[in-house]
Motif scaffolding. Structure first.
Motif, mmCIF file in Angstrom:
data_model
loop_
_atom_site.group_PDB
_atom_site.id
_atom_site.type_symbol
_atom_site.label_atom_id
_atom_site.label_comp_id
_atom_site.label_asym_id
_atom_site.label_seq_id
_atom_site.Cartn_x
_atom_site.Cartn_y
_atom_site.Cartn_z
ATOM 1 N N PRO A 38 -10.597 4.404 0.987
ATOM 2 C CA PRO A 38 -10.813 2.861 1.513
ATOM 3 C C PRO A 38 -9.866 1.515 1.152
ATOM 4 C CG PRO A 38 -12.523 3.151 0.940
ATOM 5 C CD PRO A 38 -11.707 4.325 0.534
ATOM 6 N N ARG A 39 -8.320 1.713 0.787
ATOM 7 C CA ARG A 39 -8.172 1.067 -0.005
ATOM 8 C C ARG A 39 -6.998 1.018 -0.349
ATOM 9 N NH1 ARG A 39 -7.953 3.101 -5.058
ATOM 10 N NH2 ARG A 39 -9.932 4.582 -5.134
ATOM 11 N N VAL A 40 -6.452 -0.140 -1.121
ATOM 12 C CA VAL A 40 -4.895 0.479 -1.646
ATOM 13 C C VAL A 40 -5.410 0.635 -2.768
ATOM 14 C CG1 VAL A 40 -3.559 -1.705 -0.710
ATOM 15 C CG2 VAL A 40 -4.830 -1.997 -3.263
ATOM 16 N N HIS A 41 -4.155 1.733 -2.660
ATOM 17 C CA HIS A 41 -4.176 3.097 -4.229
ATOM 18 C C HIS A 41 -3.195 3.205 -5.246
ATOM 19 C CE1 HIS A 41 -4.720 8.210 -5.333
ATOM 20 N NE2 HIS A 41 -5.833 6.808 -4.979
ATOM 21 N N ASN A 42 -3.440 3.955 -6.242
ATOM 22 C CA ASN A 42 -2.086 4.155 -7.290
ATOM 23 C C ASN A 42 -1.321 5.376 -6.838
ATOM 24 O OD1 ASN A 42 -2.502 5.681 -10.984
ATOM 25 N ND2 ASN A 42 -0.973 4.410 -9.553
ATOM 26 N N SER A 43 -1.276 5.726 -5.670
ATOM 27 C CA SER A 43 -0.411 6.654 -4.653
ATOM 28 C C SER A 43 0.874 5.945 -4.009
ATOM 29 C CB SER A 43 -0.760 7.888 -4.076
ATOM 30 O OG SER A 43 -1.818 7.733 -3.722
ATOM 31 N N GLY A 44 0.592 4.223 -4.094
ATOM 32 C CA GLY A 44 1.790 3.798 -3.293
ATOM 33 C C GLY A 44 1.969 2.653 -3.825
ATOM 34 N N HIS A 45 2.118 2.349 -5.377
ATOM 35 C CA HIS A 45 2.256 1.465 -6.452
ATOM 36 C C HIS A 45 3.785 1.739 -6.627
ATOM 37 C CE1 HIS A 45 -1.620 0.848 -7.649
ATOM 38 N NE2 HIS A 45 -1.258 0.807 -8.819
ATOM 39 N N HIS A 46 4.387 1.616 -5.992
ATOM 40 C CA HIS A 46 6.138 2.399 -5.670
ATOM 41 C C HIS A 46 6.964 1.731 -4.751
ATOM 42 C CE1 HIS A 46 4.704 5.429 -3.620
ATOM 43 N NE2 HIS A 46 5.873 5.440 -2.727
ATOM 44 N N THR A 47 5.627 1.469 -3.798
ATOM 45 C CA THR A 47 6.375 0.627 -2.750
ATOM 46 C C THR A 47 6.629 -0.535 -3.616
ATOM 47 O OG1 THR A 47 4.120 0.278 -1.764
ATOM 48 C CG2 THR A 47 4.258 2.412 -1.410
ATOM 49 N N ILE A 48 6.218 -1.219 -3.486
ATOM 50 C CA ILE A 48 6.696 -2.507 -3.843
ATOM 51 C C ILE A 48 8.031 -2.753 -4.059
ATOM 52 C CG2 ILE A 48 6.239 -4.553 -5.943
ATOM 53 C CD1 ILE A 48 3.602 -3.523 -6.700
ATOM 54 N N GLU A 49 9.209 -1.514 -4.417
ATOM 55 C CA GLU A 49 10.182 -2.117 -4.547
ATOM 56 C C GLU A 49 10.666 -0.763 -4.554
ATOM 57 O OE1 GLU A 49 8.203 -1.229 -7.550
ATOM 58 O OE2 GLU A 49 8.326 -3.449 -8.993
ATOM 59 N N ALA A 50 10.237 0.155 -3.795
ATOM 60 C CA ALA A 50 10.752 1.153 -3.181
ATOM 61 C C ALA A 50 10.811 1.259 -1.991
ATOM 62 C CB ALA A 50 10.062 2.316 -3.093
ATOM 63 N N PHE A 51 10.131 0.272 -0.930
ATOM 64 C CA PHE A 51 9.877 0.012 1.004
ATOM 65 C C PHE A 51 10.014 -1.772 0.760
ATOM 66 C CE2 PHE A 51 8.431 4.063 -0.053
ATOM 67 C CZ PHE A 51 8.878 4.324 0.725
ATOM 68 N N ASN A 52 10.844 -1.920 1.507
ATOM 69 C CA ASN A 52 10.949 -3.608 2.148
ATOM 70 C C ASN A 52 9.887 -3.651 2.330
ATOM 71 O OD1 ASN A 52 9.699 -1.298 4.553
ATOM 72 N ND2 ASN A 52 10.463 -3.424 5.688
ATOM 73 N N ILE A 53 8.359 -3.536 2.423
ATOM 74 C CA ILE A 53 6.895 -3.778 2.113
ATOM 75 C C ILE A 53 6.153 -2.770 1.503
ATOM 76 C CG2 ILE A 53 6.567 -3.096 4.952
ATOM 77 C CD1 ILE A 53 5.531 -5.693 4.564
ATOM 78 N N SER A 54 5.405 -3.792 0.561
ATOM 79 C CA SER A 54 4.174 -2.629 -0.166
ATOM 80 C C SER A 54 2.880 -2.365 0.746
ATOM 81 C CB SER A 54 4.267 -3.044 -1.329
ATOM 82 O OG SER A 54 3.133 -4.526 -1.032
ATOM 83 N N GLN A 55 2.133 -1.454 0.176
ATOM 84 C CA GLN A 55 1.258 -0.967 0.430
ATOM 85 C C GLN A 55 0.288 -2.614 0.114
ATOM 86 O OE1 GLN A 55 -0.975 1.324 -1.630
ATOM 87 N NE2 GLN A 55 -0.861 0.763 -3.662
ATOM 88 N N PHE A 56 0.794 -3.329 -0.935
ATOM 89 C CA PHE A 56 -0.272 -4.407 -0.573
ATOM 90 C C PHE A 56 -0.025 -5.630 0.145
ATOM 91 C CE2 PHE A 56 0.667 -2.666 -4.753
ATOM 92 C CZ PHE A 56 -0.658 -2.388 -4.979
ATOM 93 N N GLU A 57 1.172 -5.917 0.429
ATOM 94 C CA GLU A 57 1.392 -7.019 1.522
ATOM 95 C C GLU A 57 1.557 -5.782 2.788
ATOM 96 O OE1 GLU A 57 5.282 -8.591 1.260
ATOM 97 O OE2 GLU A 57 5.114 -9.343 2.806
ATOM 98 N N GLN A 58 1.435 -4.539 3.203
ATOM 99 C CA GLN A 58 1.138 -4.103 4.678
ATOM 100 C C GLN A 58 -0.824 -4.657 4.225
ATOM 101 O OE1 GLN A 58 3.254 -3.551 6.340
ATOM 102 N NE2 GLN A 58 3.799 -1.676 6.452
ATOM 103 N N HIS A 59 -1.493 -4.436 3.719
ATOM 104 C CA HIS A 59 -2.887 -4.735 3.569
ATOM 105 C C HIS A 59 -3.360 -6.117 4.223
ATOM 106 C CE1 HIS A 59 -6.969 -3.083 2.552
ATOM 107 N NE2 HIS A 59 -7.341 -4.302 1.938
#
Ligand code: AMP
Length: 378
Positions: free
Chosen positions: A268-289
């Motif tokens: 129920p949280r940000v996760h290791n399987s989403g770290h690439h989203t920092i560079e790979a997407f316009n918005i990261s899992q951390f910012e979405q959270h």
């Protein structure tokens, strides 16, 4: 007007990357973590030093925060509940945390919603374990119900002799349950965000490669057929409809030889399987959270390049961390994104950092990420 403050329970790498996103959006951040100068504490505005299992410390964090969230399942959920009663905003919902933090209850919950999971059973003692061995067959997994992460608290029981070793060595006194071994061919994960208006945005399905129960590599998108992607997305949506809560959730799954996709576990949280989203997407899992928990709308996702590969930088020895990166000059155009978490001490297989590489071809992208890893010592 004073900037609003986000209180984060847990000060590891997830807290650090959440803090970076919160700062980008103009929030102040206060971390609760037992280790002084934790990775997140070093970049946050303040750190309260204390256990995230300590109700009073959670209340102290809540006192000085406008929005409260957590990066670790062992966060004291009674304290979080009390904060809600006091009118504080806590996301995800502590009731959801209560279900998920007990891995056995989590499986019962998923099963009740007809979400496919491996067969499982409560195990109270060695006798129960032997009986389950006969029912599941060998090998099977003995797992700690609480506070298990990065494979700690899991034991693969290969035969009856392993049972007493598992009880003695690993699982002293912790409540346990057993799980049938899934002979998966791949592990998959979907990271999704939900905001307060119930908008949901999910990143494309990734493949996660684990060794010794620890995530080593993440491939985005997962190299699987459209049909499998569809199955994984459907399952992730079913999990999200069953669970209430605002913020980011990660749903980990197994893909079997016959093309079946089943849920392994939910975070129920940000996760290791989403770290690439920092560079790979316009918005990261951390910012979405951070957007979701502070009442902002989450954003539609846009991919930057066709492929992204994330490789974890895991510790290889015990002692003080000593970060060094060498380049051998053969590819200084390689735009590998290196993240070092700033942990003071290194340990074998401790997550010390990660590398993300974007590219047009999976194999080249992965090779670059692995090459960069081999140039780092920590
Ligand atoms: P967990 O922390 O319980 O998600 O487990 C960590 C890793 O252990 C998973 O990512 C899998 O690689 C492996 N694992 C967990 N449960 C099972 C299972 N029932 N069958 C086979 N492998 C498993």
């Amino acid at each position: 007007m004073e900037n609003k403050t986000i209180g984060i329970v847990g000060g590891g790498q997830l807290g650090k990357m959440l803090t970076d996103s919160a700062h980008k959006l103009g929030f102040k951040v206060i971390i609760l973590d037992p280790t002084p100068n934790s990775p997140a504490g070093l970049v946050a505005d303040t750190q309260i030093v204390g256990s995230f299992k300590d109700r009073d410390k959670i209340l102290e964090l809540g006192e000085v925060s406008d929005y409260i969230t957590f990066e670790i399942e062992s966060a004291n959920f009674e304290g979080l509940e009390e904060l809600i009663k006091k009118g504080k905003i806590v996301h995800p919902n502590p009731q959801t945390l209560r279900i998920i933090k007990d891995k056995f209850e989590q499986k019962v919950f998923l099963k009740n919603y007809n979400i496919p999971v491996a067969d499982f059973a409560l195990i109270n003692n060695i006798e129960d374990c032997k009986k389950q061995g006969e029912i599941f067959g060998y090998p099977f997994l003995l797992k700690a119900r609480f506070d298990a992460y990065d494979g700690r608290g899991n034991f693969v029981i290969k035969n009856e002799q392993d049972i007493s070793i598992a009880f003695e060595k690993l699982l002293k006194g912790s409540p346990l349950y057993g799980e049938k071994f899934v002979p998966f061919i791949k592990e998959l994960a979907v990271v999704s965000a939900r905001d307060t208006k119930e908008n949901i945005e999910s990143y494309p399905v990734v493949e996660t490669i684990h060794k010794n129960n620890i995530c080593h590599i993440v491939r985005s998108p997962a190299p699987v057929s459209e049909e499998i992607k569809e199955k994984a997305n459907t399952l992730a949506n079913e999990v999200l409809s069953a669970l209430s809560g605002v913020g980011v959730f990660a749903i980990e799954m197994f893909l079997t030889e016959s093309g079946e996709v089943i849920v392994n576990e939910i975070a129920p949280r940000v996760h290791n399987s989403g770290h690439h989203t920092i560079e790979a997407f316009n918005i990261s899992q951390f910012e979405q959270h951070i957007r979701a928990i502070s009442g902002m709308q989450i954003l539609k996702l846009e991919k930057i390049k066709k492929h992204a590969v994330m490789v974890n930088i895991l510790g290889e020895r015990e002692g003080k961390a000593d970060y060094k990166i060498t380049t051998d000059g053969d590819d200084n155009s390689n735009s590998a994104h290196v993240h070092i978490y700033g942990k003071m001490d290194t340990k074998i297989e401790r997550k010390m950092g990660h590398i993300t590489v974007l590219g047009d071809n999976l194999e080249d992208t992965e090779n670059k990420a692995i090459k960069t890893r081999s140039n780092i010592s920590i």
